[in-house]
Design an enzyme around this catalytic site. Structure first.
Site, PDB file in Angstrom:
ATOM      1  N   GLU A 185       1.049  -0.860   0.070  1.00  0.00           N
ATOM      2  CA  GLU A 185       0.022  -0.056   0.268  1.00  0.00           C
ATOM      3  C   GLU A 185       1.079   1.560  -0.233  1.00  0.00           C
ATOM      4  O   GLU A 185       2.469   1.645   0.911  1.00  0.00           O
ATOM      5  CB  GLU A 185      -0.825   0.052   1.169  1.00  0.00           C
ATOM      6  N   PHE A 244     -11.206  10.576   5.095  1.00  0.00           N
ATOM      7  CA  PHE A 244     -11.449  11.186   4.703  1.00  0.00           C
ATOM      8  C   PHE A 244     -12.449  11.950   3.316  1.00  0.00           C
ATOM      9  O   PHE A 244     -12.763  12.092   3.247  1.00  0.00           O
ATOM     10  CB  PHE A 244      -9.914  11.282   4.363  1.00  0.00           C
ATOM     11  N   GLU A 245     -12.592   9.771   3.326  1.00  0.00           N
ATOM     12  CA  GLU A 245     -13.252  10.022   2.067  1.00  0.00           C
ATOM     13  C   GLU A 245     -14.660  10.441   2.316  1.00  0.00           C
ATOM     14  O   GLU A 245     -15.970  10.509   1.594  1.00  0.00           O
ATOM     15  CB  GLU A 245     -13.397   8.188   2.120  1.00  0.00           C
ATOM     16  N   LYS A 253      -3.209  21.348 -10.141  1.00  0.00           N
ATOM     17  CA  LYS A 253      -2.336  21.791 -11.057  1.00  0.00           C
ATOM     18  C   LYS A 253      -1.556  21.653 -12.813  1.00  0.00           C
ATOM     19  O   LYS A 253      -1.192  20.585 -12.127  1.00  0.00           O
ATOM     20  CB  LYS A 253      -1.874  23.665 -11.009  1.00  0.00           C
ATOM     21  N   ASP A 302       4.802   4.954   3.155  1.00  0.00           N
ATOM     22  CA  ASP A 302       4.435   6.561   3.747  1.00  0.00           C
ATOM     23  C   ASP A 302       5.379   7.045   3.363  1.00  0.00           C
ATOM     24  O   ASP A 302       7.004   6.943   4.620  1.00  0.00           O
ATOM     25  CB  ASP A 302       3.119   6.577   4.560  1.00  0.00           C
ATOM     26  N   ASP A 327      -1.825  12.190  -3.779  1.00  0.00           N
ATOM     27  CA  ASP A 327      -1.854  14.204  -4.115  1.00  0.00           C
ATOM     28  C   ASP A 327      -2.081  13.848  -5.819  1.00  0.00           C
ATOM     29  O   ASP A 327      -2.422  13.249  -6.642  1.00  0.00           O
ATOM     30  CB  ASP A 327      -1.141  14.263  -3.843  1.00  0.00           C
ATOM     31  N   THR A 346     -13.420   5.276   4.830  1.00  0.00           N
ATOM     32  CA  THR A 346     -12.223   6.117   5.248  1.00  0.00           C
ATOM     33  C   THR A 346     -12.637   7.659   5.627  1.00  0.00           C
ATOM     34  O   THR A 346     -13.711   7.885   5.430  1.00  0.00           O
ATOM     35  CB  THR A 346     -10.601   6.906   5.279  1.00  0.00           C
TER      36      THR A 346
END
Length: 243
Positions: free
Chosen positions: A74, A224-225, A153, A99, A149, A222
């Protein structure tokens, strides 16, 4: 931050590896005492630095599992809550979680100890180097990239992790039949992921219609989700198989 061997290194690859465009930005966040304690005590046993200087022996790394146990990588696990839940649901699978976020590394180790999850190993550093230099061919049963991420831009699109070269590297340690599972709530990035994965000769879409997949039960919802869904975002899952 930590003495050598007692925690994640600040720059594990150091001068040994060429500098490249990175898909991540190291975040400076406060490490809580509980996270620091977990890193100090558990890193020598369950952590590793991505230094690009060795090839990992995965059966030795996951010494609490049978030598033939599948291992899934992961990339990017945040604070580790979802990773811990997946590890609990798959006790016979080794989860190698990579990570660069030190508080998240400490929190995941804390959760692993609290919940008795001996099938988690935490890797610190650039996952691209891990794929390119440190994993044996056909050694992984899966690759998970959840909510990377999106670099929205246009001038930063080159920093997105799911690119043709990334898939070239990932194809080597992924065994035939291994699953590649990506998820994002950024629609333009989902479209790019779908295009890049579909075009790559080493991977095939598990969906007969060639589109997005429903969220598999193994991927937890999650926090965040959930926040994104509350804002009306659409989450896209992509599930491809190594040919």
């Amino acid at each position: 931050m930590f003495e050598p061997g007692t925690g994640p290194a600040a720059d594990p690859a150091g001068a040994h590896h060429d500098r490249r465009i990175r898909s991540f930005q190291p975040r400076r966040s406060r490490v809580t005492q509980a996270q620091r304690d977990a890193l100090t005590r558990l890193w020598p046993r369950w952590g590793l630095d991505i230094d690009g200087q060795r090839v990992l022996d995965l059966p030795t790394l996951f010494d609490t599992l049978p030598p033939t146990a599948p291992v899934v990588l992961e990339i990017g696990f945040g604070m580790g809550e979802a990773t811990a839940r997946m590890a609990a649901a798959e006790p016979g699978t080794g989860l190698l979680a990579a990570d660069v976020h030190t508080p998240g590394q400490g929190n995941l180790l804390r959760l692993a100890e609290r919940d008795g999850l001996g099938n988690i190993r935490v890797a610190n550093g650039d996952a691209v180097i891990l794929l390119e230099k440190m994993l044996p061919p056909a050694s992984l049963a899966g690759l998970r990239v959840y909510f990377p991420d999106p670099w929205p831009k246009k001038r930063h699109h080159k920093r997105r992790i799911v690119q043709p070269h990334f898939l070239d590297l990932a194809a080597v340690p992924l065994a035939p039949g291994a699953l590649v599972h990506c998820a994002t709530d950024w629609e333009p990035y989902a479209e790019q992921m779908l295009d890049v994965l579909t075009a790559h000769p080493a991977f095939e879409n598990t969906r007969p219609d060639g589109g997005y997949a429903p969220r598999p039960a193994i991927r937890p919802l999650t926090r965040f989700e959930g926040q994104g869904l509350d804002k009306g975002h659409t989450v896209r899952d992509l599930l491809f198989r190594r040919r």
